[in-house]
Scaffold this motif. Structure first.
Motif, PDB file in Angstrom:
ATOM      1  N   SER A  37       0.864  -1.185   0.000  1.00  0.00           N
ATOM      2  CA  SER A  37       0.000   0.000   0.000  1.00  0.00           C
ATOM      3  C   SER A  37       0.896   1.228   0.000  1.00  0.00           C
ATOM      4  CB  SER A  37      -0.897   0.006   1.244  1.00  0.00           C
ATOM      5  OG  SER A  37      -1.692   1.158   1.303  1.00  0.00           O
ATOM      6  N   VAL A  38       0.395   2.336  -0.567  1.00  0.00           N
ATOM      7  CA  VAL A  38       1.103   3.608  -0.481  1.00  0.00           C
ATOM      8  C   VAL A  38       0.139   4.712  -0.075  1.00  0.00           C
ATOM      9  CG1 VAL A  38       2.948   3.096  -2.131  1.00  0.00           C
ATOM     10  CG2 VAL A  38       0.811   4.096  -2.948  1.00  0.00           C
ATOM     11  N   LEU A  39       0.684   5.743   0.557  1.00  0.00           N
ATOM     12  CA  LEU A  39      -0.060   6.946   0.897  1.00  0.00           C
ATOM     13  C   LEU A  39       0.555   8.105   0.127  1.00  0.00           C
ATOM     14  CD1 LEU A  39      -2.302   8.060   2.886  1.00  0.00           C
ATOM     15  CD2 LEU A  39      -0.383   8.870   4.275  1.00  0.00           C
ATOM     16  N   ILE A  40      -0.282   8.824  -0.599  1.00  0.00           N
ATOM     17  CA  ILE A  40       0.161   9.966  -1.392  1.00  0.00           C
ATOM     18  C   ILE A  40      -0.372  11.234  -0.734  1.00  0.00           C
ATOM     19  CG2 ILE A  40       0.002  11.090  -3.642  1.00  0.00           C
ATOM     20  CD1 ILE A  40      -0.512   8.095  -4.652  1.00  0.00           C
ATOM     21  N   PHE A  45      -4.062  16.870   0.936  1.00  0.00           N
ATOM     22  CA  PHE A  45      -4.899  15.681   0.789  1.00  0.00           C
ATOM     23  C   PHE A  45      -4.050  14.445   1.020  1.00  0.00           C
ATOM     24  CE2 PHE A  45      -7.162  18.762  -1.894  1.00  0.00           C
ATOM     25  CZ  PHE A  45      -8.460  18.621  -1.422  1.00  0.00           C
ATOM     26  N   ASN A  46      -4.636  13.457   1.675  1.00  0.00           N
ATOM     27  CA  ASN A  46      -4.012  12.146   1.843  1.00  0.00           C
ATOM     28  C   ASN A  46      -4.797  11.117   1.050  1.00  0.00           C
ATOM     29  OD1 ASN A  46      -1.889  12.829   3.544  1.00  0.00           O
ATOM     30  ND2 ASN A  46      -3.092  12.559   5.406  1.00  0.00           N
ATOM     31  N   ILE A  47      -4.161  10.540   0.041  1.00  0.00           N
ATOM     32  CA  ILE A  47      -4.785   9.556  -0.832  1.00  0.00           C
ATOM     33  C   ILE A  47      -4.121   8.209  -0.589  1.00  0.00           C
ATOM     34  CG2 ILE A  47      -5.234   8.900  -3.228  1.00  0.00           C
ATOM     35  CD1 ILE A  47      -4.785  11.923  -3.922  1.00  0.00           C
ATOM     36  N   LEU A  48      -4.912   7.224  -0.235  1.00  0.00           N
ATOM     37  CA  LEU A  48      -4.423   5.871   0.007  1.00  0.00           C
ATOM     38  C   LEU A  48      -4.665   5.023  -1.233  1.00  0.00           C
ATOM     39  CD1 LEU A  48      -3.455   3.794   2.284  1.00  0.00           C
ATOM     40  CD2 LEU A  48      -5.889   3.231   2.491  1.00  0.00           C
ATOM     41  N   LYS A  65      -3.523  11.077  10.387  1.00  0.00           N
ATOM     42  CA  LYS A  65      -4.687  11.568  11.123  1.00  0.00           C
ATOM     43  C   LYS A  65      -5.864  11.942  10.231  1.00  0.00           C
ATOM     44  CE  LYS A  65      -1.847  13.250  14.931  1.00  0.00           C
ATOM     45  NZ  LYS A  65      -1.400  14.405  15.752  1.00  0.00           N
ATOM     46  N   LYS A  66      -5.642  11.950   8.919  1.00  0.00           N
ATOM     47  CA  LYS A  66      -6.699  12.328   7.992  1.00  0.00           C
ATOM     48  C   LYS A  66      -6.578  11.485   6.738  1.00  0.00           C
ATOM     49  CE  LYS A  66      -6.419  16.353   5.782  1.00  0.00           C
ATOM     50  NZ  LYS A  66      -6.733  16.331   4.331  1.00  0.00           N
ATOM     51  N   LEU A  67      -7.722  11.038   6.221  1.00  0.00           N
ATOM     52  CA  LEU A  67      -7.737  10.226   5.008  1.00  0.00           C
ATOM     53  C   LEU A  67      -8.810  10.776   4.085  1.00  0.00           C
ATOM     54  CD1 LEU A  67      -6.509   7.730   3.634  1.00  0.00           C
ATOM     55  CD2 LEU A  67      -8.304   6.365   4.716  1.00  0.00           C
ATOM     56  N   PHE A 140      -9.415  14.735  -9.224  1.00  0.00           N
ATOM     57  CA  PHE A 140      -9.570  14.641  -7.769  1.00  0.00           C
ATOM     58  C   PHE A 140      -9.077  15.948  -7.164  1.00  0.00           C
ATOM     59  CE2 PHE A 140      -7.919  13.750  -3.533  1.00  0.00           C
ATOM     60  CZ  PHE A 140      -9.011  13.118  -2.940  1.00  0.00           C
ATOM     61  N   HIS A 141     -10.007  16.858  -6.881  1.00  0.00           N
ATOM     62  CA  HIS A 141      -9.692  18.145  -6.255  1.00  0.00           C
ATOM     63  C   HIS A 141      -8.560  18.874  -6.975  1.00  0.00           C
ATOM     64  CE1 HIS A 141     -12.370  17.449  -2.821  1.00  0.00           C
ATOM     65  NE2 HIS A 141     -11.944  16.197  -2.841  1.00  0.00           N
TER      66      HIS A 141
END
Length: 253
Positions: A37-40, A45-48, A65-67, A140-141
């Motif tokens: 998995s990666v978090l961008i 913004f946090n995109i998983l 703390k935010k997704l 996406f935003h």
């Protein structure tokens, strides 16, 4: 854009339960791999990408703390089994947007039916908003996300390009028209399961051939099994612009 490798292992992770394989017994932290998995992190913004069975542990390890969204590549367990653990984010933020192929969303409905209920829902269950992905770019935003379509043996999978970064996991075959979406990358992430050939994944040789085809500035290999070998030894075998990813590695693009 910052990318955090939350997990870089294959479906059983490394070490495998009960295994006596030398890589599974390694004390090097880079040889210990959670499911992939990666978090961008981009513009607050946090995109998983993918929400596997180690999701809770990965969020705690990286103090997330935010997704803001989850993008799914496909429906296999090592990419989806952690969906229930979005509850803390849901309780703080409300429904979490999920993006996936229509087939993948249907699979999630079967596995996590209680999350998708609209009536008589259990009050402790999380909620999501569904977004169907087709093989065309979407917004996406303000971020253009380009799906990259390929095959995992006989199963369709989406990778994702975001600006100069692309993430492709569980890749075995890909059409030329999809490779064209990957020109001029600064960073490519692609799976490389092991040394020996595999029926549904690139092995190391195939992954390196693909890197030569795409020609990104840098490449990180992920979805790694213990059969690829020790991290430090494999790293020394790779071209200068290709690296093994490892859990909790952060890169900036």
């Amino acid at each position: 854009m910052e990318v955090t490798f939350l997990g870089t292992g294959t479906s059983q992770g490394i070490p495998i339960i009960g295994s006596e394989h030398p890589v599974c017994l390694s004390e090097n932290p880079k040889d210990k791999r959670l499911r992939v998995s990666v978090l961008i992190s981009w513009n607050d913004f946090n995109i998983l990408i993918d929400c596997g069975p180690d999701f809770r542990q990965q969020m705690l390890a990286n103090n997330v703390k935010k997704l803001d969204a989850i993008f799914f590549t496909h429906e296999h367990n090592d990419h989806t089994a952690g969906l229930d653990d979005i509850r803390p984010f849901f309780f703080r933020q409300g429904d979490i947007p999920v993006y996936a192929h229509e087939r993948v969303l249907k699979a999630l409905h079967k596995r996590f039916d209680y999350i998708f209920l609209t009536e008589n829902k259990y009050p402790g269950a999380p909620g999501v908003t569904e977004n169907v992905i087709e093989n065309m770019p979407f917004n996406f935003h303000g971020l253009t996300v380009t799906p990259v379509n390929f095959m995992h043996n006989r199963l369709q999978v989406f990778g994702y390009r975001m600006e100069d970064f692309a993430y492709l996991t569980d890749l075995k075959s890909i059409e030329d028209k999809e490779v064209e979406k990957l020109h001029d990358l600064k960073v490519l992430v692609v799976s490389a399961l092991r040394i020996e050939p595999h029926h549904s994944h690139f092995n190391l040789e195939e992954a390196l051939e693909f890197v030569e085809r795409v020609k990104p500035e840098r490449t990180y290999l992920t979805h790694i099994s213990h059969m690829l070998g020790f991290h430090d030894e494999v790293e020394q075998m790779l071209p200068d612009n290709v690296h093994l990813a490892y859990d909790n590695l952060k890169i900036t693009i």
